[in-house]
Write a protein that holds these residues in place. Structure first.
Motif, mmCIF file in Angstrom:
data_model
loop_
_atom_site.group_PDB
_atom_site.id
_atom_site.type_symbol
_atom_site.label_atom_id
_atom_site.label_comp_id
_atom_site.label_asym_id
_atom_site.label_seq_id
_atom_site.Cartn_x
_atom_site.Cartn_y
_atom_site.Cartn_z
ATOM 1 N N ALA A 2 3.501 -34.373 -2.520
ATOM 2 C CA ALA A 2 4.738 -35.012 -2.969
ATOM 3 C C ALA A 2 5.526 -34.076 -3.877
ATOM 4 C CB ALA A 2 4.417 -36.301 -3.719
ATOM 5 N N PHE A 3 6.828 -34.172 -3.774
ATOM 6 C CA PHE A 3 7.701 -33.378 -4.636
ATOM 7 C C PHE A 3 7.701 -33.957 -6.044
ATOM 8 C CE2 PHE A 3 11.811 -32.885 -6.719
ATOM 9 C CZ PHE A 3 11.927 -31.509 -6.735
ATOM 10 N N THR A 4 7.610 -33.108 -7.035
ATOM 11 C CA THR A 4 7.761 -33.515 -8.426
ATOM 12 C C THR A 4 8.689 -32.523 -9.114
ATOM 13 O OG1 THR A 4 5.844 -32.237 -9.154
ATOM 14 C CG2 THR A 4 5.453 -34.536 -8.546
ATOM 15 N N ALA A 5 9.429 -33.004 -10.069
ATOM 16 C CA ALA A 5 10.355 -32.155 -10.817
ATOM 17 C C ALA A 5 9.985 -32.196 -12.286
ATOM 18 C CB ALA A 5 11.787 -32.632 -10.626
ATOM 19 N N ASP A 6 10.113 -31.066 -12.953
ATOM 20 C CA ASP A 6 9.810 -31.001 -14.377
ATOM 21 C C ASP A 6 10.924 -31.602 -15.231
ATOM 22 O OD1 ASP A 6 7.415 -29.699 -13.856
ATOM 23 O OD2 ASP A 6 8.293 -27.720 -14.086
ATOM 24 N N LYS A 7 12.146 -31.493 -14.746
ATOM 25 C CA LYS A 7 13.294 -31.957 -15.522
ATOM 26 C C LYS A 7 14.268 -32.686 -14.609
ATOM 27 C CE LYS A 7 13.007 -28.302 -18.965
ATOM 28 N NZ LYS A 7 12.066 -28.998 -19.784
ATOM 29 N N MET A 8 15.079 -33.568 -15.196
ATOM 30 C CA MET A 8 16.096 -34.279 -14.429
ATOM 31 C C MET A 8 17.443 -34.095 -15.114
ATOM 32 S SD MET A 8 16.259 -38.234 -13.360
ATOM 33 C CE MET A 8 17.689 -38.912 -12.582
ATOM 34 N N PHE A 9 18.449 -33.759 -14.316
ATOM 35 C CA PHE A 9 19.818 -33.595 -14.786
ATOM 36 C C PHE A 9 20.710 -34.552 -14.003
ATOM 37 C CE2 PHE A 9 17.685 -29.653 -15.655
ATOM 38 C CZ PHE A 9 18.188 -29.234 -16.870
ATOM 39 N N VAL A 10 21.331 -35.490 -14.692
ATOM 40 C CA VAL A 10 22.303 -36.387 -14.084
ATOM 41 C C VAL A 10 23.671 -35.799 -14.396
ATOM 42 C CG1 VAL A 10 23.265 -38.724 -14.128
ATOM 43 C CG2 VAL A 10 20.799 -38.382 -14.424
ATOM 44 N N ASN A 11 24.506 -35.627 -13.375
ATOM 45 C CA ASN A 11 25.840 -35.064 -13.553
ATOM 46 C C ASN A 11 26.878 -36.167 -13.444
ATOM 47 O OD1 ASN A 11 25.483 -31.905 -13.418
ATOM 48 N ND2 ASN A 11 24.081 -32.807 -11.939
ATOM 49 N N LEU A 12 27.713 -36.301 -14.477
ATOM 50 C CA LEU A 12 28.754 -37.327 -14.477
ATOM 51 C C LEU A 12 30.111 -36.702 -14.755
ATOM 52 C CD1 LEU A 12 27.053 -40.170 -16.573
ATOM 53 C CD2 LEU A 12 27.306 -40.055 -14.088
ATOM 54 N N PRO A 13 31.131 -37.075 -13.974
ATOM 55 C CA PRO A 13 32.479 -36.579 -14.252
ATOM 56 C C PRO A 13 33.097 -37.343 -15.418
ATOM 57 C CG PRO A 13 32.530 -38.047 -12.362
ATOM 58 C CD PRO A 13 31.087 -37.911 -12.776
ATOM 59 N N VAL A 14 33.837 -36.632 -16.258
ATOM 60 C CA VAL A 14 34.527 -37.260 -17.388
ATOM 61 C C VAL A 14 35.976 -36.790 -17.423
ATOM 62 C CG1 VAL A 14 32.402 -37.499 -18.749
ATOM 63 C CG2 VAL A 14 33.844 -35.481 -19.070
ATOM 64 N N LYS A 15 36.839 -37.644 -17.931
ATOM 65 C CA LYS A 15 38.261 -37.306 -18.008
ATOM 66 C C LYS A 15 38.561 -36.379 -19.188
ATOM 67 C CE LYS A 15 39.772 -41.535 -15.693
ATOM 68 N NZ LYS A 15 39.074 -41.136 -14.549
ATOM 69 N N ASP A 16 37.968 -36.673 -20.344
ATOM 70 C CA ASP A 16 38.227 -35.898 -21.559
ATOM 71 C C ASP A 16 36.878 -35.578 -22.197
ATOM 72 O OD1 ASP A 16 38.672 -35.254 -24.353
ATOM 73 O OD2 ASP A 16 40.700 -36.072 -24.141
ATOM 74 N N LEU A 17 36.461 -34.320 -22.095
ATOM 75 C CA LEU A 17 35.134 -33.931 -22.557
ATOM 76 C C LEU A 17 34.949 -34.192 -24.048
ATOM 77 C CD1 LEU A 17 32.400 -32.709 -21.801
ATOM 78 C CD2 LEU A 17 33.380 -30.450 -22.246
ATOM 79 N N ASN A 18 35.937 -33.850 -24.862
ATOM 80 C CA ASN A 18 35.808 -34.044 -26.302
ATOM 81 C C ASN A 18 35.656 -35.519 -26.663
ATOM 82 O OD1 ASN A 18 35.864 -31.302 -26.920
ATOM 83 N ND2 ASN A 18 38.093 -31.279 -26.978
ATOM 84 N N LYS A 19 36.414 -36.387 -25.987
ATOM 85 C CA LYS A 19 36.290 -37.829 -26.248
ATOM 86 C C LYS A 19 34.925 -38.345 -25.812
ATOM 87 C CE LYS A 19 41.146 -39.167 -26.257
ATOM 88 N NZ LYS A 19 42.198 -39.958 -25.603
ATOM 89 N N SER A 20 34.407 -37.819 -24.711
ATOM 90 C CA SER A 20 33.079 -38.234 -24.254
ATOM 91 C C SER A 20 32.001 -37.782 -25.225
ATOM 92 C CB SER A 20 32.805 -37.671 -22.858
ATOM 93 O OG SER A 20 33.650 -38.290 -21.913
ATOM 94 N N ILE A 21 32.112 -36.557 -25.717
ATOM 95 C CA ILE A 21 31.151 -36.066 -26.708
ATOM 96 C C ILE A 21 31.214 -36.930 -27.963
ATOM 97 C CG2 ILE A 21 30.622 -34.150 -28.277
ATOM 98 C CD1 ILE A 21 31.501 -32.259 -25.973
ATOM 99 N N GLU A 22 32.409 -37.262 -28.405
ATOM 100 C CA GLU A 22 32.575 -38.117 -29.588
ATOM 101 C C GLU A 22 31.946 -39.484 -29.352
ATOM 102 O OE1 GLU A 22 36.212 -40.229 -32.085
ATOM 103 O OE2 GLU A 22 36.656 -38.489 -30.844
ATOM 104 N N PHE A 23 32.186 -40.076 -28.186
ATOM 105 C CA PHE A 23 31.634 -41.389 -27.847
ATOM 106 C C PHE A 23 30.105 -41.359 -27.908
ATOM 107 C CE2 PHE A 23 29.852 -44.220 -24.581
ATOM 108 C CZ PHE A 23 30.341 -45.446 -24.997
#
Length: 138
Positions: A2-23
């Motif tokens: 079976a495949f196993t992964a050491d790490k997981m990265f979820v990628n999400l699009p955001v409109k305003d990176l600075n506002k998302s970081i603040e949130f």
């Protein structure tokens, strides 16, 4: 094997990176500065799980598909486990106070308690507490 992964990265699009970081900072999350620039940041969930917040124009370079309109549809629900019901309530309340929107009302299944919110880009986040002792009894 079976495949196993050491790490997981979820990628999400955001409109305003600075506002998302603040949130997400208001919710208590931290970011890896090594993987942060004007196009993206790496939000740390735990030692093995990360959410890459990508400016929409940068996100589009990874796919030929349209980005989902979160006001009309849902492509993914990011579900995170919590240590207690109180922690579920605390994080959702922080999200709502920071500008997020309610998604579903809290739900109590006895052995499991959940509550969810939408972040400022409309992505759905669900917090889950499972009482291991109640599961064993069932």
């Amino acid at each position: 094997m079976a495949f196993t992964a050491d790490k997981m990265f979820v990628n999400l699009p955001v409109k305003d990176l600075n506002k998302s970081i603040e949130f997400f900072t208001k919710l208590g999350f931290e970011f890896n500065a090594q993987f942060t620039d004007e196009n993206a940041t790496c939000m740390i969930i735990n030692d093995n799980t990360f959410v890459m917040l990508l400016v929409e124009s940068f996100f589009k370079t990874f796919t030929k598909k349209d980005i989902s309109d979160t006001a009309k549809s849902t492509e993914v629900i990011v579900a995170l486990s919590a240590d207690s019901r109180e922690q579920v309530d605390e994080l959702v309340n922080k999200a709502l106070a920071a500008g997020g929107q309610a998604s579903n009302d809290p739900t109590d299944h006895g052995f499991m308690y959940t509550w969810s919110f939408q972040d400022i880009d409309g992505h759905l986040w669900e917090l889950i507490y499972m009482d291991a002792s109640a599961i064993q009894q069932a």
